[in-house]
Design a protein around this motif. Structure first.
Motif, PDB file in Angstrom:
ATOM      1  N   HIS A 178       3.373  -4.787   7.417  1.00  0.00           N
ATOM      2  CA  HIS A 178       4.398  -5.862   6.809  1.00  0.00           C
ATOM      3  C   HIS A 178       3.527  -6.946   7.099  1.00  0.00           C
ATOM      4  CE1 HIS A 178       7.378  -2.855   8.621  1.00  0.00           C
ATOM      5  NE2 HIS A 178       7.335  -2.670   7.198  1.00  0.00           N
ATOM      6  N   LEU A 179       3.893  -8.190   6.427  1.00  0.00           N
ATOM      7  CA  LEU A 179       3.286  -9.537   6.743  1.00  0.00           C
ATOM      8  C   LEU A 179       3.505  -9.823   8.089  1.00  0.00           C
ATOM      9  CD1 LEU A 179       1.833 -11.964   5.226  1.00  0.00           C
ATOM     10  CD2 LEU A 179       4.263 -12.841   4.637  1.00  0.00           C
ATOM     11  N   ASN A 180       2.436 -10.222   8.770  1.00  0.00           N
ATOM     12  CA  ASN A 180       2.356 -10.588  10.124  1.00  0.00           C
ATOM     13  C   ASN A 180       3.517 -11.726  10.192  1.00  0.00           C
ATOM     14  OD1 ASN A 180       1.476 -12.240  12.585  1.00  0.00           O
ATOM     15  ND2 ASN A 180       0.431 -10.313  12.976  1.00  0.00           N
ATOM     16  N   SER A 207       5.403  -6.485   1.863  1.00  0.00           N
ATOM     17  CA  SER A 207       4.162  -5.642   2.166  1.00  0.00           C
ATOM     18  C   SER A 207       3.125  -5.824   1.066  1.00  0.00           C
ATOM     19  CB  SER A 207       4.648  -4.147   1.896  1.00  0.00           C
ATOM     20  OG  SER A 207       5.529  -3.982   3.305  1.00  0.00           O
ATOM     21  N   TYR A 208       1.959  -5.625   1.313  1.00  0.00           N
ATOM     22  CA  TYR A 208       0.828  -5.765   0.481  1.00  0.00           C
ATOM     23  C   TYR A 208       0.819  -4.757  -0.357  1.00  0.00           C
ATOM     24  CZ  TYR A 208      -3.957  -5.744  -0.907  1.00  0.00           C
ATOM     25  OH  TYR A 208      -5.168  -6.058  -1.741  1.00  0.00           O
ATOM     26  N   MET A 243      -1.381  -8.533   7.040  1.00  0.00           N
ATOM     27  CA  MET A 243      -0.317  -7.555   7.429  1.00  0.00           C
ATOM     28  C   MET A 243      -0.532  -7.282   8.989  1.00  0.00           C
ATOM     29  SD  MET A 243       0.088  -4.664   4.619  1.00  0.00           S
ATOM     30  CE  MET A 243      -1.558  -4.171   4.669  1.00  0.00           C
ATOM     31  N   GLU A 297      11.017  -7.115   4.926  1.00  0.00           N
ATOM     32  CA  GLU A 297       9.632  -7.145   5.033  1.00  0.00           C
ATOM     33  C   GLU A 297       9.018  -7.315   3.668  1.00  0.00           C
ATOM     34  OE1 GLU A 297      11.674  -4.142   5.624  1.00  0.00           O
ATOM     35  OE2 GLU A 297      11.688  -4.327   7.773  1.00  0.00           O
TER      36      GLU A 297
END
Length: 141
Positions: free
Chosen positions: A25-27, A71-72, A20, A69
């Motif tokens: 958010h996922l980079n 997200s984890y 993230m 987005e």
């Protein structure tokens, strides 16, 4: 909406906490890493692993359009569809989904691979066994 392309593969990647960015958010760089990982896994699975002493693909171009987005925690499903097959190049489109939800596209990436002789540094034809795999999924190979 994308036209229906031949589906080459679908693979899952478990998103890690460290994937993230600062806003959770996922980079953006990981979308490219995920696309790379599934391409390498596909090549391994069909018996054509990357071998620096032989022939194989190099990245000719790549892009990604971010839709929503991620997200984890998440299990990300990435599909690979065949856009175009040339003499020495293969263009793939990748769709990003969450596991269990094939209706929401989170990102769409594209990559063009060019087969080369790594030692000579010159392009070569895509190997026939790979072309056979592409034809098996309905690609014009």
């Amino acid at each position: 909406m994308d036209k229906k392309l031949p589906l080459l593969d679908r693979r899952t990647i478990t998103m890690r906490w460290g994937d993230m960015d600062a806003v959770g958010h996922l980079n953006n760089t990981y979308y490219f890493r995920y696309m790379e990982q599934i391409r390498v896994e596909w090549l391994d699975s069909i018996g054509h692993p990357i071998n620096p002493a032989g022939i194989g693909p190099v990245l000719g171009s790549t892009s990604c359009t971010y839709k929503r987005e991620l997200s984890y925690p998440a299990t990300v499903v990435v599909s690979s569809e065949v856009v175009k097959v040339g003499r020495s190049s293969l263009t793939l489109r990748h769709h990003f989904y969450l596991a269990g939800d094939d209706s929401t596209v989170y990102a769409v990436g594209e990559a063009t691979l060019v087969w080369v002789d790594y030692q000579a540094g010159k392009s070569v034809s895509i190997p026939e066994p790979i072309r056979e795999r592409l034809r098996a999924v309905g690609a014009q190979a």
